[in-house]
Scaffold this motif. Structure first.
Motif, mmCIF file in Angstrom:
data_model
loop_
_atom_site.group_PDB
_atom_site.id
_atom_site.type_symbol
_atom_site.label_atom_id
_atom_site.label_comp_id
_atom_site.label_asym_id
_atom_site.label_seq_id
_atom_site.Cartn_x
_atom_site.Cartn_y
_atom_site.Cartn_z
ATOM 1 N N TRP A 127 7.178 -3.478 -2.348
ATOM 2 C CA TRP A 127 6.576 -3.485 -3.677
ATOM 3 C C TRP A 127 5.185 -2.882 -3.635
ATOM 4 O O TRP A 127 4.436 -3.067 -2.672
ATOM 5 N N ILE A 178 4.144 -2.558 -11.531
ATOM 6 C CA ILE A 178 4.517 -3.098 -10.229
ATOM 7 C C ILE A 178 5.916 -2.577 -9.954
ATOM 8 O O ILE A 178 6.829 -2.783 -10.763
ATOM 9 N N ILE A 185 -0.917 -1.683 -15.900
ATOM 10 C CA ILE A 185 -0.470 -1.520 -14.509
ATOM 11 C C ILE A 185 1.050 -1.507 -14.475
ATOM 12 O O ILE A 185 1.713 -1.950 -15.421
ATOM 13 N N ASN A 201 -2.707 3.614 -6.374
ATOM 14 C CA ASN A 201 -1.755 2.552 -6.073
ATOM 15 C C ASN A 201 -2.050 1.958 -4.713
ATOM 16 O O ASN A 201 -2.757 2.555 -3.896
ATOM 17 N N THR A 218 -5.068 -8.834 -9.915
ATOM 18 C CA THR A 218 -3.842 -9.383 -9.336
ATOM 19 C C THR A 218 -4.164 -10.107 -8.042
ATOM 20 O O THR A 218 -4.723 -9.509 -7.108
ATOM 21 N N ILE A 273 1.693 -1.568 -6.422
ATOM 22 C CA ILE A 273 1.060 -1.724 -7.725
ATOM 23 C C ILE A 273 0.258 -0.464 -8.034
ATOM 24 O O ILE A 273 -0.365 0.106 -7.145
#
Length: 441
Positions: free
Chosen positions: A140, A133, A131, A10, A108, A142
């Motif tokens: 935030w 989010i 994925i 991540n 992304t 991912i």
């Protein structure tokens, strides 16, 4: 361009609007979709399911702009939504599995940064979350998930709380969203099936570096952890996992014979299942305590050799300085300090061979701790009289029951399924009680 995110890895996002491209997605062959998920891991209503027949979320934060492209504005995602799962599924008429789709990956665009997340580890799955989010302490992030279901679309949507009709239904024009129980995005007639056992089992970066045998053992243990969480409807929960290990003189035999090493190995799958980064925050304690680097799966063997010691100085850490007799108050007070002002739940895995003498202080401390976002799971090691520990679960005067205890005479003689059932059995109940008491949001 940022480095590729491997499966389970991540990274942070800026919070700015995102443009997401999914190579390999094509309407009628590989359909692209997004689920807006609450803390329970499910949609609020079927309107939180974004696909080609329903291309925009209710608040407009998620939009399907092309068969292979999404626009996501995190600022427009409602507070009740903790996670966005970006998924794909094979059309019913397409044979094989997602593993046969060449170049299946997500890229992304986050401002000037491009984050690539190639699909990895897929074999027989016909649908998969590529994925997610998600929110983490007000920001935030991912993650590359790359995990799916052999049963295809039906299993995927049921896992996320969407209602589908198993009977065939005519395709709905793109301009008109379907009713909540209309046909699937592929206009197929899915057959009810149970999710593949590994569908919800999490992986983190670094697992691929393990030997085949160690990966096999880890995967078996992860499956046992997942089964416990699934049974308790806690498979989507995320928590900070803290390991506290007794380093008093009476534990010498456990260190010398490798018992402590094996205990820590068995805790790694718990961190992979629950912790955002799959890491285990580690402490050793006696009269004082020592915070050592987090346990991560990618260098587990090296970590055990570097940091599991009774005495001496290793990697710059002085084990002699924390003493050889037990005093639980300093480490417990320290952990309480780290909890104040936090919103993320914490699971403290506290291993000891007993001998707690400051009984009144410990009871008072855990009563105060009941108002903070942590569950304390004490585990007794060996055939000892654990006295106070066996009584903590029955304490009165607490907002919620925030303590669990069980003992293991021989860690090598208890099978993993039973160990994880005891270890994680009460934590989900505490999560629900803590939310009712507003200790957790």
């Amino acid at each position: 361009m940022s480095p590729d995110l491997g499966r389970g890895a991540n990274t942070s996002l800026s919070g700015a609007p995102l443009d997401i491209a999914v190579s390999g997605a094509r309407q009628g062959t590989v359909d692209l979709m997004v689920f807006q998920l609450t803390a329970a891991g499910t949609v609020r209503t079927d309107a939180d399911f974004v696909f080609f027949n329903q291309p925009t979320s209710p608040e407009g934060g998620v939009r399907l702009t092309a068969p292979d492209r999404l626009a996501i504005d995190p600022s427009r995602v409602p507070a009740a939504i903790e996670r966005l799962a970006v998924a794909v599924t094979l059309d019913d008429a397409v044979p094989g599995s997602l593993a046969g789709i060449p170049g299946l990956a997500v890229v992304t665009a986050d401002g000037g940064t491009s984050i690539a997340a190639p699909s990895a580890g897929l074999t027989s799955e016909r649908s998969a979350v590529l994925i997610e989010i998600y929110r983490r302490q007000g920001a935030w992030k991912i993650r590359n998930v790359s995990a799916g279901w052999d049963g295809g679309f039906a299993d995927l949507v049921r896992e996320h709380g969407v209602v589908v009709d198993d009977s065939p239904a005519p395709a709905t024009p793109a301009a008109a969203p379907p009713s909540p129980t209309s046909a699937s995005p592929t206009s197929a007639s899915p057959t009810p099936q149970s999710p593949a056992p590994a569908g919800g089992v999490r992986s983190v970066a670094g697992e691929e570096k393990l030997s085949l045998e160690k990966r096999r053992t880890l995967n078996l243990r992860k499956e046992q952890v997942h089964k416990v969480l699934l049974t308790k409807q806690a498979q989507h929960e995320r928590a900070r996992i803290v390991l506290v290990m007794d380093k008093t003189g009476s534990m010498s035999a456990e260190y010398r014979t490798g018992v402590v090493h094996r205990v820590i190995e068995k805790m790694v799958p718990v961190a992979i299942a629950l912790d955002d980064d799959g890491s285990l925050e580690a402490y050793f304690y006696a009269k004082k305590f020592l915070r050592v680097p987090d346990v991560k799966v990618e260098y587990l063997d090296r970590w055990l050799g570097d940091f599991v010691h009774m005495r001496g100085t290793h990697e710059g850490y002085d084990y002699n300085a924390i003493g050889a007799v037990n005093d639980e108050i300093p480490i417990m007070e320290h952990l309480l300090d780290t909890l104040r002002g936090q919103s993320t739940p914490t699971l403290v895995l506290f291993f000891t061979d007993g001998g707690f003498s400051k009984r009144t202080q410990i009871r008072d401390l855990l009563k105060r701790a009941a108002e903070l976002p942590a569950f304390w799971q004490f585990v007794g090691i060996g055939n000892n009289n654990f006295g106070l520990l066996s009584q903590l679960d029955e304490m009165e005067g607490r907002v919620v029951d925030n303590v669990g205890f069980f003992s293991v005479a021989d860690i090598d003689r208890i099978d993993d399924a039973e160990l994880y059932r005891r270890l994680l059995g009460e934590f989900p109940d505490w999560l629900r009680a803590a939310r009712v008491a507003r200790i957790l949001s």
